[in-house]
Motif scaffolding. Structure first.
Motif, mmCIF file in Angstrom:
data_model
loop_
_atom_site.group_PDB
_atom_site.id
_atom_site.type_symbol
_atom_site.label_atom_id
_atom_site.label_comp_id
_atom_site.label_asym_id
_atom_site.label_seq_id
_atom_site.Cartn_x
_atom_site.Cartn_y
_atom_site.Cartn_z
ATOM 1 N N SER A 54 0.847 -1.187 0.000
ATOM 2 C CA SER A 54 0.000 0.000 0.000
ATOM 3 C C SER A 54 0.885 1.240 0.000
ATOM 4 O O SER A 54 2.086 1.168 0.285
ATOM 5 N N THR A 55 0.287 2.390 -0.298
ATOM 6 C CA THR A 55 1.024 3.649 -0.320
ATOM 7 C C THR A 55 0.276 4.693 0.495
ATOM 8 O O THR A 55 -0.913 4.926 0.284
ATOM 9 N N SER A 56 0.976 5.292 1.444
ATOM 10 C CA SER A 56 0.388 6.315 2.297
ATOM 11 C C SER A 56 0.526 7.686 1.636
ATOM 12 O O SER A 56 1.501 7.962 0.932
ATOM 13 N N ASP A 57 -0.460 8.546 1.896
ATOM 14 C CA ASP A 57 -0.367 9.916 1.398
ATOM 15 C C ASP A 57 0.243 10.864 2.435
ATOM 16 O O ASP A 57 0.247 12.083 2.259
ATOM 17 N N ASN A 58 0.770 10.263 3.528
ATOM 18 C CA ASN A 58 1.438 11.055 4.561
ATOM 19 C C ASN A 58 2.856 11.397 4.083
ATOM 20 O O ASN A 58 3.730 10.532 4.033
ATOM 21 N N ARG A 61 6.214 10.545 6.114
ATOM 22 C CA ARG A 61 6.769 9.203 6.250
ATOM 23 C C ARG A 61 8.029 9.060 5.405
ATOM 24 O O ARG A 61 8.046 9.402 4.215
ATOM 25 N N PRO A 64 6.992 5.606 2.469
ATOM 26 C CA PRO A 64 5.537 5.735 2.311
ATOM 27 C C PRO A 64 4.814 4.432 1.939
ATOM 28 O O PRO A 64 3.605 4.354 2.072
ATOM 29 N N THR A 66 3.957 0.324 2.308
ATOM 30 C CA THR A 66 3.887 -0.696 3.365
ATOM 31 C C THR A 66 3.565 -2.059 2.767
ATOM 32 O O THR A 66 2.623 -2.207 1.987
#
Length: 235
Positions: A54-58, A61, A64, A66
């Motif tokens: 998955s890819t975070s938009d934070n 990080r 980014p 996971t």
């Protein structure tokens, strides 16, 4: 639980420093991604296995992406992000998908409790009912056609069982809930050959009123869903 956006595939190169993994994406890009699993992860990812991330938009990080799922050479899918187990159970409780846990008006996560300064994964409450303390564990270890927990000696896990027993002694309800994040596992037992003390504590806890539940899951790059109960053998 749906993944939005849908997970992306990659090929595992190596996992290292417990929390990191190097992968090669379908486009040929080399990435270092986060591994949200502190366990041994035995059998959960060999070099060359397909994984989904998955890819975070934070933007804060450092890593980014996971690691979420693995597909092994045997064709088994495994959920390696242990944090998903808690969220899956919370979703199932909210939707009344688990008959034994229905009828509570409130549910909270990560609540401090116990004499050993623990945090309970889920605390259910309702008027005129005893509180229900639920500790969630994810099962990913498959050996000789059996699913086992834990995959390494876990002093933290032993503490959690002691805390659950203490809750039953105080008149509350306590549940140890195993979420099986492995498509090849259809029955589960405590890993006495890995952590004999943990196995002894589970048996003791069950004899002292701690309820033990075990559910399988459906795993795909689109999402994860808590499925049906699985046989659990404690001795």
């Amino acid at each position: 639980m749906e993944f939005s956006p849908e997970l992306k595939p990659a090929r595992l190169v190596q996992r290292y420093k417990r929390f990191l993994a190097d992968v090669i994406t379908a486009e040929g890009e080399e990435l270092t991604i986060h591994c949200a699993n502190t366990g041994a992860m035995t059998g959960c990812g060999a070099p060359g296995d397909t994984l989904w991330y998955s890819t975070s938009d934070n933007r804060k990080r450092r890593y980014p992406h996971t690691w979420e799922l693995t597909e092994t050479a045997a064709g088994h899918r495994i959920g390696v992000n242990t944090g998903r187990a808690n969220a899956l159970l919370g979703e199932a409780i909210a939707l009344n998908r688990i008959p034994a846990l229905c009828g509570y008006e409130n549910y909270r996560s990560e609540v401090r409790y116990g004499a050993e300064n623990s945090r309970i994964d889920w605390l259910l409450s309702a008027e005129n009912r005893a509180n229900c303390y639920i500790e969630v564990k994810s099962v990913t270890l498959l050996q000789q056609q059996w699913g086992y927990f834990p995959d390494a000696v876990t002093l933290r896990g032993q503490k959690h069982i002691r805390e659950l027993q203490a809750m039953t002694q105080q008149g509350h309800r306590a549940v140890l809930f195993f979420v099986v994040l492995h498509s090849g596992i259809d029955r589960v037992a405590p890993a006495r050959h890995i952590d004999p003390r943990y196995a002894e504590l589970i048996l003791q806890a069950q004899q002292n009123g701690v309820e033990i539940m075990c559910y399988g899951t459906q795993l795909s790059p689109h999402g994860i869903r808590l499925d049906a109960p699985l046989p659990l053998f404690i001795s």
